[in-house]
Write a protein that holds these residues in place. Sequence first.
Motif, short mmCIF file in Angstrom:
data_model
loop_
_atom_site.label_atom_id
_atom_site.label_comp_id
_atom_site.label_asym_id
_atom_site.label_seq_id
_atom_site.Cartn_x
_atom_site.Cartn_y
_atom_site.Cartn_z
N ALA A 73 -2.13 4.75 3.54
CA ALA A 73 -2.33 5.34 2.29
C ALA A 73 -2.27 6.82 2.17
N PHE A 126 0.77 3.97 -3.13
CA PHE A 126 0.21 5.31 -3.01
C PHE A 126 1.31 6.38 -2.95
N ILE A 131 -5.74 -0.87 -6.12
CA ILE A 131 -6.20 -0.29 -4.79
C ILE A 131 -7.58 -0.98 -4.20
N VAL A 171 0.69 -1.15 0.12
CA VAL A 171 0.03 -0.10 0.08
C VAL A 171 0.93 1.09 -0.06
#
Length: 800
Positions: free
Chosen positions: A530, A116, A155, A112
Amino acid sequence: MGDPYILMLVALAVLAIVDLVVGVSNDAVNFLNSAIGSKAISIRNIMIIASIGVFFGAVTSSGMMEVARKGIFNPGMFMYQDIMFIFMAVMITDILLLDVFNTLGMPTSTTVSIVFELLGAAVCITLIKIYGPEGSQSVSDIWSYINHEKAAKIIFGILLSVVVAFSVGAIVQYFSRLIYSFNFERKSIFVNALFGGLALSALTYFVFLKGMKGTPYSQSIVDILYSGGIEGQLEWINNYFNTNYETLKEALKAKKDFIKLNTETGEIGMSLRGFLEIHVLKIVAISTVIWTLISYLLLKLFKLNIFVIIIGFGTFSLAMAFSGNDLVNFIGVPIAAWNSYEAWSISGVGADAFSMEVLAKKVPSNIWLLLIAGAIMVITLWTSSKAKSVIETGINLSRQGEGHEKFQPNPLSRVVVRASMGINAGINYIVPKRTLDYINSKFEKPVIELPKDKTYELPAFDLVRASVNLVVAGILISIATSMKLPLSTTYVTFMVAMGTSLADRAWGRESAVYRVAGVINVVGGWFLTAITAFIAAAIVAYLISWDMVMIPILLALVAFLIGRNTLRHRKKSKEVKKQQYIERAELITINGVIEESSDHIAEVAQRVNKLYTNVVNDLANHDLNKLRKTDKHVGKLNDEIDGLKDGVFYFIKSLDDTSVQASRFYILVLGYLQDIAQSISYISRASFKHVNNNHKNLKKGQLKDLKEIDNHLTNLLGQISTVFENRSFDDLDEILKEKQELLKDVSASIEKQVSRIRTDETSPKNTTLYFSILLETQDLISALMSLLQTYEEFHLSTKE
């Protein structure tokens, strides 16, 4: 022109090594939790098995490298300079973010964070290009730069993995427990062999075969299926694959490489990857039969425990799947930067004019780089100190028994628990009682008779749950690896463990609200990961694009913060070792009670002595900042004493049969310690509030009286600390005689203040604070004296 970019490549190489270390410290421990928590295998052997799995996974992970180069953004829309800015921003942010979570002992997702970070840095550079001096586009054109469909898919897949992992883990564990109950050792050899066959077959296929199919080793032609010319290709494919023709057609449409078509000769060849894809059911069926027979022979002839074999094999498999799936998070960006430099350096075009379309092409990974990365990951597994705290978080939240809870309840956790209790009551009302009795009988935990000094050997959960954790997590992660999706191994392993612990009824009425709060905190941390990764990477990318001189400044900041976090973590670890927490590893006798309680009293006396002096001095100087710090230390002391009181149950359980009468004494000691801590807490809080509200300073006469009391109290607390450190309990009587003098001093100060009010005192706030300090000091002294009297009586009784 190339010099600054060569330096950036060197920096990225160093950052990759650091990222491997901080990333593995957080992420790789997830595949150790089940083996360590079940205590099925020794720690040393677990580490050896995991190390081999990590190394093999690193060598076979090249299929995932595409994500860092073109998974999040369209490289053809960026120039070489833009790409290098993005990659530098990503690596700097990633290291800082992961190190913070490691220091806190919280598992987060390296997947993650990298996704991001790439997204945040790419969006920032895109906006700079759109709104820059030469920009002629609108904000709606951002989607031509960002691969939003791929990013959204990634995602969504990561978020979906949380739900899928928790649900699948809970379902599989529930039915596994119905089959085995907690008395799994008594199960038939045929049941164990079948369970072993299914588990080992699933791990074999999904990890070793399906997990490797994205690597170069699975792309070679293993069979020439057809050589009858181009005209007959389609008809032959239709006849050969029969009902699997649609599967093949979709695979060809998606440009998968498991079928090799030679348009010149008309030959059709199938790779190992294609063979596995087409014959998946046959392979799984045959593998299950073989592994079941092997399991039966191991059980029958060698009397081996099939669950230990599954846990060992599963640890290896999950370690391999982790490394194959997550290595891209650590070295994918630096490798993509090197590929970019190679293409740009031979172009002769300026860094701000060379399009990075080359990154859209498939580039094979360097096997030597993968070997080096695998070696670094293995070394980190053995040497990381921060990994232990992350392991403890996962094991504590999933353990079967009670114990010290790391997380405190919150309103959401209470609501979830109450709602779950309501749903459970409704189910119990609907389901017939006979069925409920049968189900409940399967979840009855056996009473394990162990000597009290051996209770620490009990595992956090049993072998059945550990096996399910590893098998389910290994399958889910391997499926994602085979599909080249950056599934979060942390999310999967953690949520599988939480799902199995819920299904296993590990979250009882005594612990549910704490465990749910822990899960909420961890999952909330994932969302924070994130958001933070996106914003921080965007800011760093902007700073770098503003002026490249920011790169060395940011690198220096990275080194400083990592060093500071490491020192803080070591200090915190030392403090935790000093705390006497509740689960015991030894049998406690009367001498043990005296030793432990003496340590507590000596420690509290020293700290209260220092805190009281600090309050008086800071109040005299009207120093708000120091009063605030002192109040934090007072709060920490109260929390530690509360922790000791919470552990009274486990303390009494640990006493030997001849020392049970000591439990009353120990409870009284903790009660007096709590009274002392609450008194100093009230004094500290009242002083801080007075100064924080900008009230008048205490008068010189008041401060003088307080300082005299402080000097007398310092002498008294120093004597108490010395007595209990040296175990010279015969000196307690002398200390008790001094209490009257100190109490007289406090009473005299109260009378002086009454006289001041009648004559020259004009501040009611000062009077309130002064009386509060004096009265609480009286309570503190009284609690100290009661503690000493109780201890003297107990000491005399033990001597008799």
